[in-house]
Enzyme design. Structure first.
Site, PDB file in Angstrom:
ATOM      1  N   SER A 108       0.923  -1.340  -0.004  1.00  0.00           N
ATOM      2  CA  SER A 108       0.132  -0.008  -0.047  1.00  0.00           C
ATOM      3  C   SER A 108       0.839   1.251   0.022  1.00  0.00           C
ATOM      4  CB  SER A 108      -0.754  -0.057   1.160  1.00  0.00           C
ATOM      5  OG  SER A 108      -1.716   0.989   1.176  1.00  0.00           O
ATOM      6  N   ASP A 172      -8.380  -5.027  -5.887  1.00  0.00           N
ATOM      7  CA  ASP A 172      -7.918  -4.235  -4.915  1.00  0.00           C
ATOM      8  C   ASP A 172      -8.093  -2.481  -5.574  1.00  0.00           C
ATOM      9  OD1 ASP A 172      -6.473  -2.557  -3.408  1.00  0.00           O
ATOM     10  OD2 ASP A 172      -4.414  -3.605  -3.527  1.00  0.00           O
ATOM     11  N   HIS A 265      -7.802  -5.320  -0.737  1.00  0.00           N
ATOM     12  CA  HIS A 265      -6.608  -4.595  -0.495  1.00  0.00           C
ATOM     13  C   HIS A 265      -5.725  -5.045   0.860  1.00  0.00           C
ATOM     14  CE1 HIS A 265      -3.555  -1.395  -0.632  1.00  0.00           C
ATOM     15  NE2 HIS A 265      -3.831  -1.091   0.627  1.00  0.00           N
TER      16      HIS A 265
END
Length: 286
Positions: A108, A172, A265
């Site tokens: 991320s 995601d 995610h």
């Protein structure tokens, strides 16, 4: 940063992702102002980069990216800037072990910082360090800059023989942000390793449904979110008890049925991609 116990010649620099309850992390993610990176030799623009990510890495308010920082007023106080501190630690470790190399990784926000860390090393012409950099591996990484910056990065990594792989799982949402359109101009670069919800992988230039909100993908996203809930229940019986998800993770899956792409995610799927997914990346020794 840690050293592999099985292979002491491998150093891993890992940047963490956004903490759900950390306001500073969210401010970093949503600060999509541009930082214009310029060549110090001719003042030409190299490219434009996500301002929030640059600040999190250690961008100086007035001086930008000086190669070296002036000593702090208090000699006992360390510089609180990630890039400079990590670079210093790497040099110390690698000087003591001439055979050691390092990789940079992150999930991320951490993925964005990982690839930008390599980018600033290139900007500072840290050739000695770049020659010791085996590769950059990011998971669920958002877009970090414009097309010009992408070209700069690809040339730099090609010149230094640095491998860069960007893992994307399913729907995601984060790798599809900030948008790649005529108003924001963000662009991905490098090789995409895309894995579907069965952990089947393929090498692509960019993940499908690159800006997430395509109408064509609406129904498939919801169907896939429902399948991921079912999969979370059967995976421990299918692949082993070590794949059992926590109650929080299963609750997150339920949220994903309302907003597909959020649950996708989470780190869980990216961990499972590395364990169950198609092998797409050659080993370092190869």
């Amino acid at each position: 940063m840690f050293q592999d116990t099985l292979d002491p010649n491998l150093i891993v620099v890992a940047f963490r992702g956004t903490s759900p309850f950390n306001a500073k992390d969210w401010m970093t993610d949503f600060d999509i102002s541009w930082y214009e990176l310029k060549d110090e030799n001719n003042s030409k623009t190299i490219g434009r980069i996500h301002g929030g990510f640059m600040k999190a890495l250690g961008l100086q308010k007035i001086k930008g990216w000086p190669k070296e920082l002036e000593p702090p007023p208090n000699a006992t106080k360390e510089h609180p800037f990630a890039y400079y501190k990590i670079r210093e630690m790497l040099k110390d470790i690698l000087e003591k072990n001439t055979n050691a190399k390092f990789i940079v990784t992150g999930h991320s926000l951490g993925g964005a910082l990982a690839i930008l860390f390599a980018g600033v090393l290139g900007f500072h012409e840290e050739t000695w360090l770049l020659k010791r950099l085996e590769g950059v591996y990011t998971f669920g990484q958002p877009r970090v800059g414009d097309e010009s910056f992408g070209r700069y990065m690809m040339k730099m990594m090609e010149d230094q023989d640095i491998r860069y792989f960007r893992y994307v799982y399913g729907n995601d949402i984060v790798p599809r942000l900030p948008f790649d359109d005529k108003s924001l101009f963000f662009k991905h670069f490098g090789t995409t390793l895309y894995f579907n919800s069965f952990y089947d992988g393929k090498v692509m230039e960019e993940e499908p449904n690159k800006n997430y909100f395509s109408i064509v993908w609406t129904i498939p996203k919801y169907i896939n979110a429902f399948w991921e809930v079912i999969r979370s229940l059967i995976l421990p019986y299918w692949k082993g008890k070590e794949y059992k998800e926590s109650h929080v993770e299963r609750l997150f899956r339920m949220v994903g049925m309302i907003i597909p792409g959020l649950a996708a995610h989470g780190p869980k799927d990216y961990v499972d991609v590395t364990r169950l997914g198609t092998e797409l990346v050659p080993t370092i020794n190869e």
